[in-house]
Scaffold this motif. Structure first.
Motif, PDB file in Angstrom:
ATOM      1  N   GLU A  20       0.829  -1.198   0.000  1.00 41.36           N
ATOM      2  CA  GLU A  20       0.000   0.000   0.000  1.00 41.36           C
ATOM      3  C   GLU A  20       0.863   1.246   0.000  1.00 41.36           C
ATOM      4  O   GLU A  20       0.602   2.220  -0.714  1.00 41.36           O
ATOM      5  N   LYS A 317      -9.649   1.998  -3.186  1.00 42.44           N
ATOM      6  CA  LYS A 317      -8.633   1.535  -2.245  1.00 42.44           C
ATOM      7  C   LYS A 317      -8.184   2.645  -1.311  1.00 42.44           C
ATOM      8  O   LYS A 317      -7.857   2.406  -0.157  1.00 42.44           O
TER       9      LYS A 317
ATOM     10  N   TYR B 121      -1.739  -7.537   7.786  1.00 44.75           N
ATOM     11  CA  TYR B 121      -1.623  -6.456   6.805  1.00 44.75           C
ATOM     12  C   TYR B 121      -0.593  -5.418   7.231  1.00 44.75           C
ATOM     13  O   TYR B 121       0.317  -5.072   6.466  1.00 44.75           O
ATOM     14  N   SER B 179      -6.622   1.062   9.998  1.00 46.51           N
ATOM     15  CA  SER B 179      -6.848   0.900   8.557  1.00 46.51           C
ATOM     16  C   SER B 179      -7.278   2.184   7.870  1.00 46.51           C
ATOM     17  O   SER B 179      -7.249   2.281   6.654  1.00 46.51           O
ATOM     18  N   THR B 184     -11.473  -3.744   7.011  1.00 49.95           N
ATOM     19  CA  THR B 184     -10.057  -4.035   6.856  1.00 49.95           C
ATOM     20  C   THR B 184      -9.716  -4.104   5.371  1.00 49.95           C
ATOM     21  O   THR B 184     -10.585  -4.273   4.532  1.00 49.95           O
ATOM     22  N   LYS B 185      -8.435  -3.992   5.085  1.00 46.84           N
ATOM     23  CA  LYS B 185      -7.987  -4.073   3.697  1.00 46.84           C
ATOM     24  C   LYS B 185      -7.884  -5.544   3.293  1.00 46.84           C
ATOM     25  O   LYS B 185      -7.748  -6.420   4.136  1.00 46.84           O
ATOM     26  N   THR B 186      -7.916  -5.781   2.010  1.00 53.46           N
ATOM     27  CA  THR B 186      -7.871  -7.170   1.550  1.00 53.46           C
ATOM     28  C   THR B 186      -6.505  -7.800   1.815  1.00 53.46           C
ATOM     29  O   THR B 186      -5.466  -7.153   1.659  1.00 53.46           O
ATOM     30  N   THR B 283     -12.242  -9.527   3.569  1.00 53.13           N
ATOM     31  CA  THR B 283     -12.200  -8.287   4.342  1.00 53.13           C
ATOM     32  C   THR B 283     -13.243  -8.406   5.447  1.00 53.13           C
ATOM     33  O   THR B 283     -14.189  -9.165   5.331  1.00 53.13           O
TER      34      THR B 283
END
Lengths: 321, 367
Positions: A20, A317, B121, B179, B184-186, B283
């Motif tokens: 990210e 995103k 993550y 986050s 939550t992010k993948t 997620t």
């Protein structure tokens, strides 16, 4: 030594935070206006941890940063307590108020009070029928019935015959309007299915059960983005070939549009609702401007399909779409 | 059953309203105990009997009114939903036999999923590391519940209500801080995801039948819980502390250890459920899980557990979860008006439970 080895072994070379950070960050601005630091409050009917309102907030904050605004956000899903929050905003003598009117009757008195106290009020998201009555300057949002009608027309175009409307909150007026809107324009048949939005396995198995019991269903419309991916999972397990479509947008829906597991999404651009409300209040204070001409300013419905997916993936995103 | 002279241990052959007897057995009762009874009578005395009959009735009912209910694919959907409730209902039943409640279970499942996802993550770690960290933290939450309960001696209703509220806030607050959004992010593109998914959220195919792996986890938990209850001294302790703490302590049962152990069991199941949630949907929504705690308790009660403790079984709780799952999905298979869904669900559960209670009474009357 042992720790080092363990942490090396425990690392993922794909995805995660590192990936990210490698991507671009969302832009955040610096104030470039000379107006004084006004205080604007936004009071919504959002529950705790709602993805949608999170995006509205980030839009509002972006506009606040740009316009040198002190932005105050509060929310309560219960109408009575939401009205109290508006009262506290009045007590704080804010310079502008942005409010949602999901349950207009409970909000009527306090919104009128704010108007009487000389606070400019803009309503967003819900309450477009009563916004003007209550003395708000304008309303920014999506007409839920219109949005439903747009879905109905899109389903016609895709040659669908029987649609399933998945409601994840019992008694939400906006949700009912969406399903009714679909029914109005859709030439096929629409059936409702109530699911428990806080229990994902429950949602999945309910959609699965419905698809197994009614093979004629050729399209499933979910009313919130998180449920679209779950419906897609249910479809896979039930062996149905129904198309999954959804209201609203998130990263997974964008990915689904791209790989074809989701047919189309109807967006009402929450970021724009937040951003525009703050910016419009600033314009009103600075230059007495107002948009809409007595009609609501519509931020949706915007139908998004596979061809929009590439760009949307990046934007979802970073949490602005 | 293990031979024991512990008066706190309820024998299913024991007379009464199904609760264990505190008083030392009278000579007459002791004599009664030695009478050998035929198998049907012994089966009638099992706490899960009523639930099993209720489940059968509901099954036959839906098989008649919903033509797609009997298909293998439909049954596997029902089993899947039942298993997601049953995994939690089984340890919750043990806890209730031990005389305590846990209102934090629904959100604890979500916490467990969030911890696992966010740790992997943020640290860019292999997902199995997150799974391990999540296990430790979730067990920590369970330990906190048990420890606070035994230390403060406050009702578990209050302690776990506080945990429920704190976890609900933490789920949202921490997710937002870490986050940046409320989900939550993948993590599906990270290492270890596929193998973890195989363990917690895969589908097994037997011929044309698809069985979700949660069903296996569910059966495994039922087997382990039943073994603990009926074949180990820990099982005796659980019944004893549920029947009466003072009496149990008087005969040397480690009350605090038993109760903390029960809360750890609940936390362990919450970890399994949480990992399923994460690896199935990749997620996690931070606001999920609220309200599920009551469904777990309901499943245990439908399955024959008493709200007052000291009586019940793990198999019963599993059957209770199955009843709940059947009623929940059967209504959809029957294609009844969806506006009335909750009403039908409530009515089904009431009928199944009434049948359950009626049978238990009849069974006791045949004594």
């Amino acid at each position: 030594m042992v720790v080092a080895t363990a942490s090396l072994a425990g690392c993922s070379s794909t995805g995660g935070k590192r990936a990210e950070e490698a991507r671009q960050q969302a832009a955040s601005g610096k104030a470039n206006v000379t107006t004084p630091r006004w205080k604007f409050a936004m009071v919504t009917h959002s529950g705790d941890g709602d993805t949608y309102w999170d995006i509205v907030q980030s839009g509002a904050k972006q506009a606040a940063a740009k316009d040198n605004i002190e932005f105050l956000y509060s929310h309560d899903k219960e109408a009575g307590r939401q009205a109290q929050l508006v009262q506290t905003a009045i007590d704080k003598k804010v310079d502008g108020l942005i409010v949602t009117l999901a349950k207009p009757d409970a909000m009527k008195k306090v919104v009128k009070k704010a108007v009487k106290a000389g606070i400019p009020v803009i309503t967003i998201n819900s309450g477009q029928e009563v916004s003007q009555d209550f003395g708000a300057l304008t309303h920014i949002g999506q007409d839920e019935t219109l949005a439903g009608e747009a879905v109905g027309r899109e389903l016609n175009e895709r040659g669908k015959k029987k649609a399933l409307c998945v409601l994840h909150e019992q008694g939400n007026v906006g949700h009912e309007q969406r399903c009714d809107g679909i029914e109005k324009t859709f030439d096929g048949k629409v059936e409702d299915l109530y699911v428990d939005g806080t229990n994902m396995p429950g949602v999945q198995s309910s959609v699965e059960a419905k698809l197994q019991s009614d093979k004629k269903v050729d399209s499933v419309v979910t009313l919130g983005a998180p449920f679209a991916a779950t419906a897609a999972e249910a479809k896979k397990d039930s062996g149905s070939d129904a198309e999954i479509d959804t209201f609203d947008l998130n990263a997974k829906v964008a990915a689904g549009l791209k790989d074809g597991t989701i047919g189309f999404a109807v967006d009402q651009q929450p970021y724009l609702q937040g951003y525009q409300a703050v910016d419009l209040l600033w314009l009103y204070r600075y230059n007495a401007d107002m948009l809409g001409g007595g009609k609501p300013v519509l931020t949706g419905p915007q139908i998004l399909t596979k061809k929009d997916a590439g760009k949307l993936e990046e934007l979802t995103k970073r949490g602005t779409r | 059953m293990t031979a024991t002279t512990d008066p706190g241990k309820p024998d299913y052959d024991e007379p009464g309203d199904g609760r264990q007897q505190q008083d030392p057995p009278s000579p007459a009762a002791a004599g009664d105990r030695l009478v050998h009874r035929p198998l049907p009578v012994r089966l009638l005395r099992r706490p899960e009997l009523g639930a099993v009959v209720g489940a059968l009735a509901l099954f036959v009912f839906f098989a008649c009114v919903a033509d797609s209910f009997l298909r293998a694919s439909s049954l596997s959907t029902v089993l899947y939903f039942s298993s997601t409730i049953g995994i939690m209902a089984v340890p919750v039943a043990l806890l209730m036999i031990g005389g305590e409640f846990d209102l934090s279970t629904g959100v604890m499942v979500t916490s467990s999923a969030l911890i696992s996802s966010m740790f992997s993550y943020q640290m860019t770690a292999n997902t199995w590391v997150g799974v391990g960290v999540s296990l430790l933290v979730t067990l920590g939450i369970g330990f906190f519940n048990g420890f606070m309960l035994t230390r403060t001696k406050l009702p578990s209703f209050i302690i776990t209500l506080a945990t429920f509220l704190m976890l609900t806030g933490l789920n949202l607050g921490l997710t937002k801080v870490i986050s940046g959004t409320v989900t939550t992010k993948t993590i599906s593109d990270m290492e270890g995801f596929d193998s973890a998914r195989a363990v917690f959220a895969s589908t097994l195919t037997l011929g044309s039948v698809h069985i979700q792996i949660t069903v296996l986890w569910w059966l495994l938990l039922v087997a382990v819980a039943t073994w603990i209850l009926l074949r180990t001294s820990a099982g005796n302790w659980i019944f004893a502390v549920g029947g009466g703490v003072d009496a149990a302590r008087a005969v040397g049962v480690p009350v605090a250890r038993t109760k903390i152990g029960l809360y750890l069991g609940v936390a362990f199941a919450a970890w399994i459920s949480g990992q399923h949630l994460l690896f199935n949907y990749d997620t996690v929504q931070s606001g999920e899980g609220v309200g599920n705690e009551l469904i777990y308790i309901a499943a245990a009660v439908i399955g024959g557990c008493l709200l007052t403790g000291g009586y019940g079984s793990a198999i019963g709780a599993a059957v209770g979860a199955f009843i709940f799952g059947m009623a929940n999905k059967g209504i959809i298979y029957a294609q009844w008006n969806p506006d009335w869904f909750k009403f039908f669900l409530g009515a089904m559960l009431l009928l199944a439970t009434l049948l359950n209670a009626w049978i238990r009474k009849r069974a006791e009357a045949t004594r």
